[in-house]
Design a protein around this motif. Structure first.
Motif, PDB file in Angstrom:
ATOM      1  N   GLU A  70      44.947  40.523 -49.249  1.00  0.00           N
ATOM      2  CA  GLU A  70      45.019  41.227 -50.684  1.00  0.00           C
ATOM      3  C   GLU A  70      44.895  42.659 -50.622  1.00  0.00           C
ATOM      4  N   VAL A  71      44.596  43.225 -49.386  1.00  0.00           N
ATOM      5  CA  VAL A  71      44.640  44.608 -49.267  1.00  0.00           C
ATOM      6  C   VAL A  71      45.950  45.196 -48.355  1.00  0.00           C
ATOM      7  N   VAL A  72      46.084  44.314 -47.323  1.00  0.00           N
ATOM      8  CA  VAL A  72      47.237  44.495 -46.323  1.00  0.00           C
ATOM      9  C   VAL A  72      48.666  44.511 -47.028  1.00  0.00           C
ATOM     10  N   VAL A 111      57.864  56.433 -39.534  1.00  0.00           N
ATOM     11  CA  VAL A 111      56.993  55.934 -40.346  1.00  0.00           C
ATOM     12  C   VAL A 111      56.088  54.892 -39.862  1.00  0.00           C
ATOM     13  N   LEU A 112      56.544  53.984 -39.118  1.00  0.00           N
ATOM     14  CA  LEU A 112      56.000  52.858 -38.507  1.00  0.00           C
ATOM     15  C   LEU A 112      54.700  53.360 -37.371  1.00  0.00           C
ATOM     16  N   ILE A 113      55.103  54.338 -36.616  1.00  0.00           N
ATOM     17  CA  ILE A 113      53.954  55.055 -35.737  1.00  0.00           C
ATOM     18  C   ILE A 113      53.011  55.652 -36.485  1.00  0.00           C
ATOM     19  N   PRO A 131      42.597  68.578 -47.641  1.00  0.00           N
ATOM     20  CA  PRO A 131      43.457  67.570 -47.268  1.00  0.00           C
ATOM     21  C   PRO A 131      43.256  66.092 -48.162  1.00  0.00           C
ATOM     22  N   SER A 132      44.265  65.500 -48.586  1.00  0.00           N
ATOM     23  CA  SER A 132      44.152  64.043 -49.145  1.00  0.00           C
ATOM     24  C   SER A 132      43.690  63.107 -48.087  1.00  0.00           C
ATOM     25  N   ASP A 133      43.261  62.075 -48.507  1.00  0.00           N
ATOM     26  CA  ASP A 133      43.048  61.095 -47.670  1.00  0.00           C
ATOM     27  C   ASP A 133      43.994  60.093 -47.607  1.00  0.00           C
ATOM     28  N   SER A 134      44.735  59.944 -48.888  1.00  0.00           N
ATOM     29  CA  SER A 134      46.025  59.111 -48.847  1.00  0.00           C
ATOM     30  C   SER A 134      47.127  59.726 -49.537  1.00  0.00           C
ATOM     31  N   PRO A 184      43.867  55.164 -38.656  1.00  0.00           N
ATOM     32  CA  PRO A 184      42.595  54.513 -38.605  1.00  0.00           C
ATOM     33  C   PRO A 184      42.745  53.147 -39.517  1.00  0.00           C
ATOM     34  N   GLU A 185      42.440  51.782 -38.920  1.00  0.00           N
ATOM     35  CA  GLU A 185      42.616  50.554 -40.090  1.00  0.00           C
ATOM     36  C   GLU A 185      43.760  50.083 -40.524  1.00  0.00           C
ATOM     37  N   LYS A 186      44.852  50.963 -40.073  1.00  0.00           N
ATOM     38  CA  LYS A 186      46.305  50.757 -40.653  1.00  0.00           C
ATOM     39  C   LYS A 186      47.217  49.919 -39.716  1.00  0.00           C
ATOM     40  N   ALA A 187      46.792  49.527 -38.534  1.00  0.00           N
ATOM     41  CA  ALA A 187      47.759  48.949 -37.468  1.00  0.00           C
ATOM     42  C   ALA A 187      48.210  47.751 -37.864  1.00  0.00           C
ATOM     43  N   THR A 188      47.351  46.971 -38.625  1.00  0.00           N
ATOM     44  CA  THR A 188      47.942  45.774 -39.279  1.00  0.00           C
ATOM     45  C   THR A 188      48.998  45.699 -40.072  1.00  0.00           C
ATOM     46  N   ILE A 189      48.824  46.813 -40.873  1.00  0.00           N
ATOM     47  CA  ILE A 189      50.036  47.086 -42.032  1.00  0.00           C
ATOM     48  C   ILE A 189      51.356  47.536 -41.227  1.00  0.00           C
TER      49      ILE A 189
END
Length: 404
Positions: free
Chosen positions: A343-345, A287-289, A211-214, A295-300
């Motif tokens: 810069e990441v988000v 998409v949002l949920i 499986p791809s990570d992204s 993991p680590e994408k809640a802020t986005i």
């Protein structure tokens, strides 16, 4: 006749919570002491809407209780900031006591947050303030979304030109009389590859592949995927068809619901409008949920939801400002540390918005806007996202209680 000695005047001792050892509630004394410097100005702020003094005192007492519980969840007394995760858990628990309790509590906390902002007492970053304000606004039912009334004829005409309607029809046409799925209704194997092709996605399915990570919204032609989750666009549309009952699972196939399928294909009538708005609602929330749960994408997810909410308001955000990473000249020195994370988000927020743009759910030009006909659908979708956050917060509280 003996004279009576005058009674000794009892010395005022102040509020019991300000006397050492008087309150057995953890953090209550510290919270009251921390609020003391704001007492006069806070009272005036809460009384601005013309409420009598008794109601204002009750509101501030309620605020004190909320901030005390907030401090307990954070294990920290800081009345100049609010922690988003702790707020989600706290309001989630209050929702179990009654929706009106959670709404009233969110309104008080939002009023207090406004006080901190307008008096320059907020101790967090500008982004912290914005995200917390938007979250509390949604919880308090104060959505900024403006959804003017549209006649069905006008709404249907607007919906007919939107890419997401065409895509949903294409996928439903592929389903035909029915398509095989897993026991849980998930597409797999060759069927998954064919479904992707129906949306113009030329991928190769290999269930043994790593499986791809992204995964991008639309994988490039020839991409090897192992599951539906690695094809975000197809996953969102399949969820939309299942989530609106457009498709129902009857082992071993997913089959169309005739009346809803007819409404999707139709360009007139109230049913045609409603079913398309429901599909848009599921696309937004899916998409949002999914992003929120990564993991680590809640802020986005939270920032994207905030931009969408503003994009559906009367003051749509300017694209160059909403999607631009601030420089050191744009922020005060004490906030320069935020630039690295932004810069990441922000590029990932733009990526999600571009995905919505691809489906016609968002328009991005000089401003970022949500078509008027889809604003009610977006509002319902954001409510789903908020409920999801609260449900997770309630689950976390229950788990902690079980472990205690």
């Amino acid at each position: 006749m003996a004279s009576r000695k005058p009674a000794k005047k009892k010395q005022p001792q102040g509020h019991p919570a300000r006397r050492e050892g008087a309150s057995s509630v953890p953090f209550e004394t510290e919270v009251r002491q921390a609020l003391q410097p704001f007492k006069s100005s806070l009272f005036r702020h809460f009384q601005e809407e013309g409420h009598p003094a008794s109601e204002t005192r009750a509101a501030i007492e309620g605020l004190t209780t909320l901030l005390t519980v907030h401090a307990q969840r954070r294990n920290l007394v800081d009345v100049t900031t609010l922690d988003a995760k702790a707020l989600g858990e706290q309001l989630g628990h209050l929702s179990s006591l009654g929706e009106e309790v959670a709404v009233a509590s969110a309104s008080i906390l939002k009023h207090y947050l406004t006080f901190l902002g307008t008096t320059a007492n907020f101790g967090g970053s500008v982004d912290d303030f914005r995200q917390t304000f938007e979250f509390l606004s949604r919880m308090a039912g104060d959505s900024p979304i403006v959804a003017p009334f549209m006649e069905d004829e006008d709404a249907n005409a607007a919906l007919e030109s939107m890419p997401f309607v065409f895509a949903a029809r294409e996928l439903l046409a592929w389903v035909g009389e029915g398509q095989p799925t897993s026991p849980s209704g998930v597409l797999t194997g060759q069927t998954l590859q064919d479904a992707a092709s129906a949306l113009g996605l030329l991928v190769t399915v290999d269930e043994n592949a790593t499986p791809s990570d992204s995964s991008s919204w639309e994988p490039e032609d020839g991409t090897v995927v192992s599951s539906l989750a690695e094809i975000p666009r197809l996953s969102a549309y399949w969820d939309a068809l299942i989530g609106t009952a457009m498709l129902t699972y009857q082992a071993p196939n997913a089959t169309p619901t005739a009346t809803l399928a007819e409404a999707l294909q139709s360009s007139t009538g109230p049913g045609a409008r409603l079913v398309k708005e429901l599909i848009a609602e599921v696309l937004f929330s899916h998409v949002l949920i999914n992003t929120l749960d990564t993991p680590e994408k809640a802020t986005i997810a939270e920032m994207t939801a905030g931009v969408l909410s503003n994009a559906a308001s009367s003051t749509a955000p300017r694209t160059e400002f909403a999607l631009q990473v601030p420089s050191t000249d744009d922020l005060p020195e004490e906030q320069h540390h935020l630039i690295a994370s932004l810069e990441v988000v922000i590029p990932q927020v733009e990526s999600l918005l571009r995905s919505f743009e691809r489906e016609g759910l968002v328009v991005i030009d000089e401003h970022i806007t949500v078509p008027v006909v889809l604003r009610t659908a977006l509002e319902r979708a954001l409510a789903k996202v908020s409920d999801h956050v609260l449900d997770n917060g309630s689950d976390a509280v229950a788990e902690n209680n079980d472990q205690a």
